[in-house]
Design a protein around this motif. Structure first.
Motif, mmCIF file in Angstrom:
data_model
loop_
_atom_site.group_PDB
_atom_site.id
_atom_site.type_symbol
_atom_site.label_atom_id
_atom_site.label_comp_id
_atom_site.label_asym_id
_atom_site.label_seq_id
_atom_site.Cartn_x
_atom_site.Cartn_y
_atom_site.Cartn_z
ATOM 1 N N GLN A 28 -14.049 0.079 1.215
ATOM 2 C CA GLN A 28 -15.224 0.826 1.669
ATOM 3 C C GLN A 28 -16.461 0.525 0.826
ATOM 4 O OE1 GLN A 28 -13.747 4.996 1.753
ATOM 5 N NE2 GLN A 28 -13.944 4.839 3.973
ATOM 6 N N GLY A 29 -16.347 -0.380 -0.135
ATOM 7 C CA GLY A 29 -17.493 -0.738 -0.961
ATOM 8 C C GLY A 29 -17.911 0.365 -1.917
ATOM 9 N N TYR A 30 -16.957 1.220 -2.320
ATOM 10 C CA TYR A 30 -17.220 2.324 -3.243
ATOM 11 C C TYR A 30 -18.275 3.296 -2.706
ATOM 12 C CZ TYR A 30 -14.923 -1.107 -6.241
ATOM 13 O OH TYR A 30 -14.060 -2.042 -6.750
ATOM 14 N N GLY A 31 -18.401 3.351 -1.391
ATOM 15 C CA GLY A 31 -19.401 4.237 -0.817
ATOM 16 C C GLY A 31 -18.857 5.146 0.256
ATOM 17 N N GLY A 32 -17.535 5.253 0.360
ATOM 18 C CA GLY A 32 -16.918 6.095 1.374
ATOM 19 C C GLY A 32 -16.253 7.309 0.765
ATOM 20 N N LEU A 33 -14.928 7.319 0.748
ATOM 21 C CA LEU A 33 -14.201 8.424 0.135
ATOM 22 C C LEU A 33 -14.456 8.456 -1.367
ATOM 23 C CD1 LEU A 33 -10.661 8.333 1.814
ATOM 24 C CD2 LEU A 33 -12.658 9.693 2.472
ATOM 25 N N LEU A 34 -14.507 9.668 -1.926
ATOM 26 C CA LEU A 34 -14.519 9.809 -3.371
ATOM 27 C C LEU A 34 -13.151 9.400 -3.913
ATOM 28 C CD1 LEU A 34 -16.245 13.310 -3.726
ATOM 29 C CD2 LEU A 34 -17.302 11.042 -3.937
ATOM 30 N N HIS A 35 -13.098 9.115 -5.216
ATOM 31 C CA HIS A 35 -11.844 8.652 -5.808
ATOM 32 C C HIS A 35 -10.696 9.627 -5.540
ATOM 33 C CE1 HIS A 35 -8.957 6.976 -8.593
ATOM 34 N NE2 HIS A 35 -8.897 8.125 -9.235
ATOM 35 N N GLY A 36 -10.910 10.911 -5.786
ATOM 36 C CA GLY A 36 -9.849 11.880 -5.575
ATOM 37 C C GLY A 36 -9.425 11.972 -4.118
ATOM 38 N N GLU A 37 -10.381 11.846 -3.202
ATOM 39 C CA GLU A 37 -10.047 11.860 -1.778
ATOM 40 C C GLU A 37 -9.181 10.660 -1.417
ATOM 41 O OE1 GLU A 37 -14.108 14.072 -0.115
ATOM 42 O OE2 GLU A 37 -14.073 11.893 -0.362
ATOM 43 N N ALA A 38 -9.536 9.489 -1.948
ATOM 44 C CA ALA A 38 -8.747 8.293 -1.683
ATOM 45 C C ALA A 38 -7.345 8.417 -2.275
ATOM 46 C CB ALA A 38 -9.464 7.065 -2.238
ATOM 47 N N VAL A 39 -7.239 9.038 -3.449
ATOM 48 C CA VAL A 39 -5.927 9.255 -4.063
ATOM 49 C C VAL A 39 -5.092 10.211 -3.217
ATOM 50 C CG1 VAL A 39 -4.761 10.294 -6.056
ATOM 51 C CG2 VAL A 39 -6.622 8.667 -6.401
ATOM 52 N N ALA A 40 -5.730 11.233 -2.643
ATOM 53 C CA ALA A 40 -4.996 12.152 -1.767
ATOM 54 C C ALA A 40 -4.379 11.400 -0.596
ATOM 55 C CB ALA A 40 -5.929 13.256 -1.267
ATOM 56 N N VAL A 41 -5.169 10.570 0.058
ATOM 57 C CA VAL A 41 -4.644 9.762 1.165
ATOM 58 C C VAL A 41 -3.546 8.836 0.645
ATOM 59 C CG1 VAL A 41 -5.203 8.009 2.895
ATOM 60 C CG2 VAL A 41 -6.810 9.879 2.442
ATOM 61 N N GLY A 42 -3.790 8.227 -0.522
ATOM 62 C CA GLY A 42 -2.821 7.304 -1.088
ATOM 63 C C GLY A 42 -1.494 7.966 -1.405
ATOM 64 N N MET A 43 -1.529 9.195 -1.914
ATOM 65 C CA MET A 43 -0.273 9.903 -2.206
ATOM 66 C C MET A 43 0.509 10.177 -0.921
ATOM 67 S SD MET A 43 -0.936 12.577 -5.333
ATOM 68 C CE MET A 43 -2.351 13.442 -4.628
ATOM 69 N N VAL A 44 -0.193 10.562 0.129
ATOM 70 C CA VAL A 44 0.492 10.818 1.398
ATOM 71 C C VAL A 44 1.116 9.527 1.931
ATOM 72 C CG1 VAL A 44 0.149 11.495 3.806
ATOM 73 C CG2 VAL A 44 -0.915 12.818 1.970
ATOM 74 N N LEU A 45 0.389 8.416 1.833
ATOM 75 C CA LEU A 45 0.941 7.136 2.279
ATOM 76 C C LEU A 45 2.158 6.743 1.444
ATOM 77 C CD1 LEU A 45 -2.391 5.159 2.832
ATOM 78 C CD2 LEU A 45 -0.826 5.982 4.613
ATOM 79 N N ALA A 46 2.089 6.956 0.122
ATOM 80 C CA ALA A 46 3.224 6.638 -0.741
ATOM 81 C C ALA A 46 4.432 7.501 -0.397
ATOM 82 C CB ALA A 46 2.826 6.825 -2.201
ATOM 83 N N ALA A 47 4.192 8.787 -0.118
ATOM 84 C CA ALA A 47 5.295 9.683 0.242
ATOM 85 C C ALA A 47 5.912 9.288 1.579
ATOM 86 C CB ALA A 47 4.787 11.122 0.291
ATOM 87 N N ARG A 48 5.063 8.913 2.521
ATOM 88 C CA ARG A 48 5.587 8.497 3.836
ATOM 89 C C ARG A 48 6.355 7.188 3.730
ATOM 90 N NH1 ARG A 48 0.145 10.107 7.307
ATOM 91 N NH2 ARG A 48 0.584 12.348 7.379
ATOM 92 N N LEU A 49 5.843 6.252 2.912
ATOM 93 C CA LEU A 49 6.555 4.995 2.707
ATOM 94 C C LEU A 49 7.914 5.256 2.058
ATOM 95 C CD1 LEU A 49 6.699 1.918 2.763
ATOM 96 C CD2 LEU A 49 5.342 1.880 0.650
ATOM 97 N N SER A 50 7.948 6.154 1.084
ATOM 98 C CA SER A 50 9.216 6.515 0.442
ATOM 99 C C SER A 50 10.203 7.059 1.465
ATOM 100 C CB SER A 50 8.975 7.552 -0.659
ATOM 101 O OG SER A 50 8.099 7.058 -1.653
ATOM 102 N N ALA A 51 9.716 7.902 2.358
ATOM 103 C CA ALA A 51 10.595 8.463 3.391
ATOM 104 C C ALA A 51 11.054 7.393 4.368
ATOM 105 C CB ALA A 51 9.879 9.598 4.118
ATOM 106 N N GLU A 52 10.152 6.500 4.778
ATOM 107 C CA GLU A 52 10.513 5.419 5.696
ATOM 108 C C GLU A 52 11.576 4.514 5.093
ATOM 109 O OE1 GLU A 52 9.825 4.882 8.705
ATOM 110 O OE2 GLU A 52 7.933 5.850 9.222
ATOM 111 N N LEU A 53 11.519 4.323 3.775
ATOM 112 C CA LEU A 53 12.494 3.472 3.094
ATOM 113 C C LEU A 53 13.799 4.202 2.793
ATOM 114 C CD1 LEU A 53 10.087 1.718 0.546
ATOM 115 C CD2 LEU A 53 11.081 0.710 2.624
ATOM 116 N N GLY A 54 13.870 5.486 3.131
ATOM 117 C CA GLY A 54 15.072 6.265 2.888
ATOM 118 C C GLY A 54 15.239 6.689 1.442
ATOM 119 N N ARG A 55 14.149 6.648 0.664
ATOM 120 C CA ARG A 55 14.219 7.001 -0.748
ATOM 121 C C ARG A 55 13.920 8.480 -0.992
ATOM 122 N NH1 ARG A 55 13.975 1.898 -3.348
ATOM 123 N NH2 ARG A 55 13.907 2.941 -5.372
#
Length: 359
Positions: A258-285
């Motif tokens: 996003q060129g450092y002009g979209g989501l704030l860092h914490g907002e991006a981390v929130a999305v990133g944590m959800v993606l990591a959790a979903r990936l963990s679930a998809e992998l059966g972990r």
């Protein structure tokens, strides 16, 4: 009631305090004691300076003090701004007994710390964080850096502060969006290693959003204690400290794309944590209900939990390859076994990552 906490980061025979409470910037003696030499540089930004620069300057009367006030925002954390700070240090004739004070959020703290690490091969610096995100994360642990167009924090150094003073009163003037972004990093600590703290956050979500002083001070203290313990065991991120990057590989890719002009860092981390959790679930972990519970808490705190529109999964994956945890071009991701059980995982396929990004 003014709840105060004092913690310590212990790195062998090196130690520094973390002080948390209201009114710490209004204690001239405490501030002055942190500047042990003749010279001081106060680095801040145009949003913070009108509120909090004056008491810091007043506390340092008698020292040779220079201030550097930058524009705000992640897009300012660049090599060009770093060069400006170095020029200020040179112009003031800063000696090796100089103290650099970072008065602001994570951008100011990272830039000030990197300048302190590089000036005359390393001078003293003090973190005076004024955002929740900086108080619970970036001000503690000695990671300093600037960004490149290719990725976040690619140029930097480990350089520990001499002290961290987190004046909770500064959060009174923090915009609501910035407060919520900081709460994403608070949630991260529960998600990666403390299921009891995660449950406490579920119970205290409304109090934190309402900025209740006791709740904020308790959350900050618990996060700092968690990080201090991890940093003491793994200062330069060779192992356990990688867990503190839960959500960050995805999040940094989003910010960069996003060129450092979209989501704030914490907002991006929130999305990133959800993606990591979903990936963990998809992998059966990990169990799917834990991923849902994480997303629900983040949504209660007013944080995004889905990728912003317009970001191509292939482009995000390319950004993720520049993550500092990668080894020989192979991605290493921080995933989890469920709430409070983060782990570093190698060998996740591109196809699995793209499937989660596409979803």
């Amino acid at each position: 009631m003014n709840t105060q906490h004092e913690l310590e980061v212990a790195l062998g025979d090196r130690r520094y305090p973390i002080r948390i409470g209201r009114g710490l910037l209004d204690q001239p003696g405490a501030l002055a004691a942190l500047v042990t030499g003749r010279h001081a540089l106060v680095l801040t930004d145009v949003n913070v300076a009108p509120h909090y620069l004056a008491p810091v300057q007043a506390a340092l009367r008698g020292k040779q003090v220079q201030t550097c006030v930058l524009p705000p925002g992640e897009q300012e954390k660049t090599l060009a701004r770093f060069a400006e700070v170095m020029a200020v240090l040179a112009g003031m004739g800063a000696s090796r007994d100089t103290t650099v004070l970072a008065l602001g959020g994570g951008v100011v703290g990272d830039l000030a710390g990197f300048a302190a690490a590089c000036w005359m091969r390393g001078v003293r610096f003090v973190q005076l964080p004024t955002t929740l995100l900086a108080m619970v994360d970036s001000a503690v642990g000695g990671k300093t850096a600037v960004d490149l167009p290719q990725g976040k924090n690619l140029v930097g150094a480990f350089h520990q502060p001499s002290a961290v003073l987190a004046d909770v009163a500064t959060l009174d003037t923090l915009p609501d969006r910035e407060l919520r972004a900081g709460l994403a990093e608070v949630v991260k600590y529960g998600a990666l290693g403390d299921a009891g703290f995660f449950a406490w956050l579920e119970d205290q979500a409304e109090a934190l959003l309402a900025r209740e002083p006791a709740a904020l001070a308790e959350a900050i203290a618990r996060c700092c204690a968690h990080k201090a313990a991890i940093v003491a065991r793994d200062e330069t991120e060779q192992g356990e400290r990688m867990l503190l990057n839960l959500g960050h590989t995805f999040g940094h890719a989003i910010e960069t794309e996003q060129g450092y002009g979209g989501l704030l860092h914490g907002e991006a981390v929130a999305v990133g944590m959800v993606l990591a959790a979903r990936l963990s679930a998809e992998l059966g972990r990990a169990p799917w209900p834990d991923a849902a519970r994480l997303a629900a808490l983040l949504e209660r705190l007013g944080l995004p939990v889905a990728l912003p529109p317009g970001l191509a999964p292939d482009a995000l994956l390319d950004r993720m390859r520049l993550d500092k945890k990668a080894v020989s071009g192979a991605l290493r991701l921080v995933l989890w076994r469920g709430i409070g059980q983060a782990e570093v995982v190698d060998g996740v396929t591109d196809e699995a990552i793209l499937a989660v990004l596409d979803a």
